[in-house]
Enzyme design. Structure first.
Site, PDB file in Angstrom:
ATOM      1  CG  HIS A 174      11.893  47.461 -40.689  1.00  0.00           C
ATOM      2  ND1 HIS A 174      11.161  46.938 -39.645  1.00  0.00           N
ATOM      3  CD2 HIS A 174      13.199  47.259 -40.380  1.00  0.00           C
ATOM      4  CE1 HIS A 174      11.998  46.449 -38.729  1.00  0.00           C
ATOM      5  NE2 HIS A 174      13.238  46.630 -39.155  1.00  0.00           N
TER       6      HIS A 174
ATOM      7  CE  LYS B 156      18.490  37.367 -38.901  1.00  0.00           C
ATOM      8  NZ  LYS B 156      19.027  38.610 -38.432  1.00  0.00           N
TER       9      LYS B 156
ATOM     10  NE  ARG C 279      12.557  47.282 -57.111  1.00  0.00           N
ATOM     11  CZ  ARG C 279      12.703  48.559 -56.729  1.00  0.00           C
ATOM     12  NH1 ARG C 279      11.845  49.479 -57.147  1.00  0.00           N
ATOM     13  NH2 ARG C 279      13.660  48.909 -55.905  1.00  0.00           N
TER      14      ARG C 279
ATOM     15  CE1 TYR D 179      10.771  47.576 -53.815  1.00  0.00           C
ATOM     16  CE2 TYR D 179       9.893  48.895 -52.021  1.00  0.00           C
ATOM     17  CZ  TYR D 179      10.080  48.687 -53.369  1.00  0.00           C
ATOM     18  OH  TYR D 179       9.603  49.593 -54.278  1.00  0.00           O
TER      19      TYR D 179
ATOM     20  CG  ASP E   9      15.469  55.931 -58.464  1.00  0.00           C
ATOM     21  OD1 ASP E   9      16.651  56.259 -58.629  1.00  0.00           O
ATOM     22  OD2 ASP E   9      15.135  54.839 -57.976  1.00  0.00           O
TER      23      ASP E   9
ATOM     24  CG  ASP F 172     -22.037  53.976 -64.850  1.00  0.00           C
ATOM     25  OD1 ASP F 172     -21.279  53.921 -63.862  1.00  0.00           O
ATOM     26  OD2 ASP F 172     -21.949  54.851 -65.721  1.00  0.00           O
TER      27      ASP F 172
END
Ligand SMILES: CC(C)(COP(=O)(O)OP(=O)(O)OC[C@H]1O[C@@H](n2cnc3c(N)ncnc32)[C@H](O)[C@@H]1OP(=O)(O)O)[C@@H](O)C(=O)NCCC(=O)NCCSC(=O)C[C@](C)(O)C(=O)O
Ligand SMILES: [Mg+2]
Length: 339
Positions: free
Chosen positions: A271, A48, A103, A41, A204, A318
């Site tokens: 990070h 920066k 995102r 992320y 979350d 297969d």
């Protein structure tokens, strides 16, 4: 214990897999594999960090507009991400990552409309759009609707841009099969972005079910295993939880290797110092690469003789196993090109 691939062995296997797959061009087209061992992320509000993207070697870079960005910085983040995606996609062949994604905020946040309004001003689409907190299949219809209205039907229905979604609640976890099937059907029926990977939003999820985080992570065992099974049932990549303790590299390695053993395809990182440990943990072993390369080769030979199923090292082979083997071979090939 997991054996890692020594550099020389890795080069040999990469060359071998490339030769095998290129002999087998028809099958290669079946799978366009994007390695996502480490998904990093970058908060869109941090210019920066955005400036570092061209040199970041994470497999997948996520330009973040959701929870990594403060509510007071959403507007700035959208504007910076629009400029970054145009700059980065104009020079996409110079990027070190395999996938550049954005995102957006979730449908339930009420912020997705403003995100997409702003993002549609960019000339370029990213490689993937990423949607968090998908709790029901109905939300996917809302996602489709907002993208179609702002980008126009042609731009969102006639593109190689992929879709990645996050499952982050008890409801989403229980409804996963229906959500994944709806996303895949949406692509099949309308041409909207194709779902390619699913990410587990464990922080979350814990908040949603009221679980306390513990050092051994027992509270997440059922959810992580169900999550992998649901993703793999639909032949989708499964991306494991974030490891938030930035100083504990031993713990990161342990959880990454566990995730790989359990069937996850990769892991989220926050990070740059976490990227390499995670990428190494999610590399297939030398034995697995050798198995996959030989299997693809054997499949090619049997298919030219008109045989679909055959025996390989005592196992019936297969198409699903062929696809699994091709994923491994293509991952090694692509990672070899990157390094
Ligand atoms: C934790 C933070 C604040 C520490 O940031 P820092 O600046 O304090 O760290 P640092 O160790 O001092 O940084 C060293 C160098 O690395 C750079 N750096 C550091 N991080 C990054 C990065 N990500 N991308 C690119 N560069 C980065 C940083 O700019 C600096 O560069 P410099 O040496 O040139 O000054 C920072 O790493 C960060 O912002 N990470 C991303 C956080 C984020 O986006 N979180 C949201 C996603 S996770 C999530 O939402 C949950 C989930 C899935 O939904 C659910 O489980 O529910
Ligand atoms: Mg989250």
């Amino acid at each position: 214990m997991r054996s890692t691939i020594a550099v020389d062995g890795f080069r040999k296997l990469t060359a071998m897999s490339r030769a095998t797959v290129s002999q087998f061009a028809g099958v290669r087209d079946l799978v366009k594999y994007v390695p996502r061992r480490a998904l990093l992320y970058i908060p869109g509000s941090n210019q920066k960090m955005l400036d570092k993207v061209p040199n970041i070697k994470a497999d997948c870079v996520v330009l973040e507009l959701e929870d990594g960005v403060a509510m007071t910085s959403k507007h700035l983040a959208r504007q910076q991400v629009v400029k970054s995606v145009d700059r980065l996609m104009t020079n996409r062949h110079d990027l070190k990552c395999f996938e550049l994604g954005i995102r957006v905020n979730s449908v339930s946040s009420g912020l997705i409309e403003e995100d997409v309004t702003e993002l549609s001003k960019a000339e370029h689409l990213p490689n993937a759009f990423m949607v968090p907190k998908v709790d029901s299949s109905e939300e996917l219809a809302a996602v489709f609707d907002v993208f179609r209205r702002h980008y126009g039907a042609k731009r969102v229905m006639d593109t190689n841009t992929r879709l990645v979604i996050w499952i982050e609640s008890a409801r989403g976890m229980l409804d996963m099969p229906r959500i994944l099937a709806s996303a895949l059907n949406l692509h099949k029926n309308s041409g909207f972005f194709k779902l390619d990977a699913v990410v587990f939003g464990s922080d979350d999820y814990c908040a949603d079910i009221g679980a306390q985080r513990s050092a051994d992570g027992n509270e997440l065992v059922w959810a992580r295993q169900r999550f992998v099974a649901c993703c793999k049932a639909f032949q989708l990549q499964a991306i494991d939880a974030v490891f938030i303790d930035l100083k504990d590299m031993g713990g990161l390695k342990k959880y990454s290797e566990e995730g790989h053993r359990w069937g996850f395809t990769g892991k989220q990182v926050i990070h740059p110092s976490q990227v390499e440990i995670v990428q190494n943990a999610f590399m297939p072993t030398a034995e697995k690469v050798e198995w996959a390369t030989e299997l693809v080769h054997a499949f090619s030979q049997h298919e030219s003789q008109g045989k679909g199923a055959f025996q390989f090292r005592g196992q019936m082979i297969d198409r699903p196993l062929l696809l699994q083997a091709l994923n491994i071979v293509q991952m090694v090939e692509r990672v070899g090109q990157q390094s």
